[in-house]
Design an enzyme around this catalytic site. Sequence first.
Site, PDB file in Angstrom:
ATOM      1  N   GLY A   8       0.811  -1.208   0.000  1.00  0.00           N
ATOM      2  CA  GLY A   8       0.000   0.000   0.000  1.00  0.00           C
ATOM      3  C   GLY A   8       0.841   1.253   0.000  1.00  0.00           C
ATOM      4  O   GLY A   8       1.824   1.343   0.741  1.00  0.00           O
ATOM      5  N   GLY A  10      -0.533   4.574   0.307  1.00  0.00           N
ATOM      6  CA  GLY A  10      -1.326   5.720   0.737  1.00  0.00           C
ATOM      7  C   GLY A  10      -0.729   6.391   1.956  1.00  0.00           C
ATOM      8  O   GLY A  10       0.475   6.278   2.231  1.00  0.00           O
ATOM      9  N   SER A  34       2.585  -1.128  -4.442  1.00  0.00           N
ATOM     10  CA  SER A  34       1.327  -0.392  -4.547  1.00  0.00           C
ATOM     11  C   SER A  34       0.712  -0.596  -5.919  1.00  0.00           C
ATOM     12  O   SER A  34       1.403  -0.544  -6.938  1.00  0.00           O
ATOM     13  CB  SER A  34       1.559   1.107  -4.314  1.00  0.00           C
ATOM     14  OG  SER A  34       0.380   1.846  -4.559  1.00  0.00           O
ATOM     15  N   ALA A  78      -1.259  -6.523  -5.026  1.00  0.00           N
ATOM     16  CA  ALA A  78      -1.132  -7.805  -4.337  1.00  0.00           C
ATOM     17  C   ALA A  78      -2.304  -8.688  -4.747  1.00  0.00           C
ATOM     18  O   ALA A  78      -3.465  -8.270  -4.647  1.00  0.00           O
ATOM     19  CB  ALA A  78      -1.128  -7.600  -2.833  1.00  0.00           C
ATOM     20  N   CYS A 159     -16.741   5.848   6.925  1.00  0.00           N
ATOM     21  CA  CYS A 159     -16.029   7.120   6.768  1.00  0.00           C
ATOM     22  C   CYS A 159     -17.064   8.156   6.362  1.00  0.00           C
ATOM     23  O   CYS A 159     -17.502   8.177   5.202  1.00  0.00           O
ATOM     24  CB  CYS A 159     -14.942   6.974   5.706  1.00  0.00           C
ATOM     25  SG  CYS A 159     -13.906   8.436   5.520  1.00  0.00           S
ATOM     26  N   GLY A 320      -6.498  10.159  10.099  1.00  0.00           N
ATOM     27  CA  GLY A 320      -5.064  10.294   9.858  1.00  0.00           C
ATOM     28  C   GLY A 320      -4.210  10.286  11.109  1.00  0.00           C
ATOM     29  O   GLY A 320      -3.131   9.683  11.133  1.00  0.00           O
ATOM     30  N   CYS A 353     -10.349  15.156  12.952  1.00  0.00           N
ATOM     31  CA  CYS A 353     -10.891  15.322  11.601  1.00  0.00           C
ATOM     32  C   CYS A 353     -11.065  16.806  11.316  1.00  0.00           C
ATOM     33  O   CYS A 353     -11.668  17.536  12.116  1.00  0.00           O
ATOM     34  CB  CYS A 353     -12.232  14.615  11.456  1.00  0.00           C
ATOM     35  SG  CYS A 353     -12.953  14.782   9.806  1.00  0.00           S
ATOM     36  N   LYS A 388      -7.159  23.184   6.518  1.00  0.00           N
ATOM     37  CA  LYS A 388      -7.162  22.026   5.617  1.00  0.00           C
ATOM     38  C   LYS A 388      -6.237  22.282   4.424  1.00  0.00           C
ATOM     39  O   LYS A 388      -5.497  21.390   3.995  1.00  0.00           O
ATOM     40  CB  LYS A 388      -8.592  21.764   5.143  1.00  0.00           C
ATOM     41  CG  LYS A 388      -8.772  20.529   4.264  1.00  0.00           C
ATOM     42  CD  LYS A 388      -8.727  19.254   5.075  1.00  0.00           C
ATOM     43  CE  LYS A 388      -9.051  18.031   4.228  1.00  0.00           C
ATOM     44  NZ  LYS A 388     -10.476  17.771   4.097  1.00  0.00           N
TER      45      LYS A 388
END
Length: 427
Positions: A8, A10, A34, A78, A159, A320, A353, A388
């Site tokens: 991964g 990300g 990835s 993968a 989410c 995060g 967040c 942000k």
Amino acid sequence: MAQILILGGGIAGISAAYEIREALGKKHEVTVVSKAAHFQFTPSNPWVAVNWRKREDITVDLATTLPRHKVKFIHAAAEKVMPEEKSVRLSNGETMTYDYLVITTGPELAFDEIEGLGPNGFTNSVCDVDHATEAQPHWEEFCANPGPIVVGAVQGASCYGPAYEFAMIMDTDLRKRKLRHKVPMTFVTAEPYVGHLGLGGVGDTKGLLESEMRERHIRWITNAKVDKIEDGKMTVTELNEDGSLKKVHELPFGFSMMLPAFRGIPALMGVEGLTNPRGFVIVDKHQRNPTYPDIFSAGVCIAIPPLEATAVPVGVPKTGYMIESMVTAIAQNLKEILADKEPTHEGTWNAICLADFGDGGVVFVAQPQNPPRNVNWSSSGKWVHLAKIAFEKYFLRKVRKGTTEPYFEKAVMQMLKINKLKDKEQA
């Protein structure tokens, strides 16, 4: 020399690569695999969908970036994780062996679980930069011929922040275009109430988000189960808190974005002892799989049970800040293990967040993520939008420069300072 294989690329995967590289030094080999050739700053995808960003603004090429920081990169998906053989079969025909595997793949997007859902159906997505890029022309076509909007998150989603963000960002963009008066908007969510977020609410997120949606004339349907989506129409069953039928809605739309449920990627499905039935990786407090102690995992792909029983299934988000703390624990635990010690580090599992609304926003901090909490705070204001933007800039710089600076943690500390200052002013 130990072979550390990371699946991964990300936020979790890149953070893991840099932190493990720094913690273990040069004598061990770190490789990232990835399926995407690029890193994407996923929190910016809602901006991409409305043409406030382009794909190239929020992506970083991994093949040129990772080797500069002494991390190998393989562009492949993968296909099968084989823990008994300590190997992973890849889509390029190669089979990679490892001493330690770190799974940070993120989820597979389960669009197929609802008829008509997703980019291959009748709704758009902001879960992936490619999906958000595909949504750009659809958004422009909609603005040329505006009508109703349906936006939100389906049953099983875990989410919710991006759904609220995208609803408000569309509202902001439509007002800038002087089109808002032509667009009825409905927010549809599996949550038991607005602002639940899969966390039982944080601070006054219920009040803040309900107020924001009233101010912006966005009606909402909670405890909602999306039955099917057709071209221009969504059928939604609204339930009472006890699970009984309240109402069936047939919602017309000219544009829709609905967040899907997540599941583990196919390469992880059905590996007994490694994943749960949904394909999410089982980890202990050290981010380590109990059955296969040479496998660690972090991010959206790990298994976390729902906070509480709800009329419609609601998953738990992995933000995060939480992901960064998981990654740091993995890096330090690998360092201890390779020094013949027992792992001692644990992720903090706190949540932060920054929900951008295009011209303002809402921020929440939950420490720990699930209640009861030591910190349970939310706030709103135009400064959240600016924060942000700044965070996007700083995290992309982190990826390009190969730094291990914990940006989410820094953001949390700054938020708490702001909160303390506000409390003093009110006192």
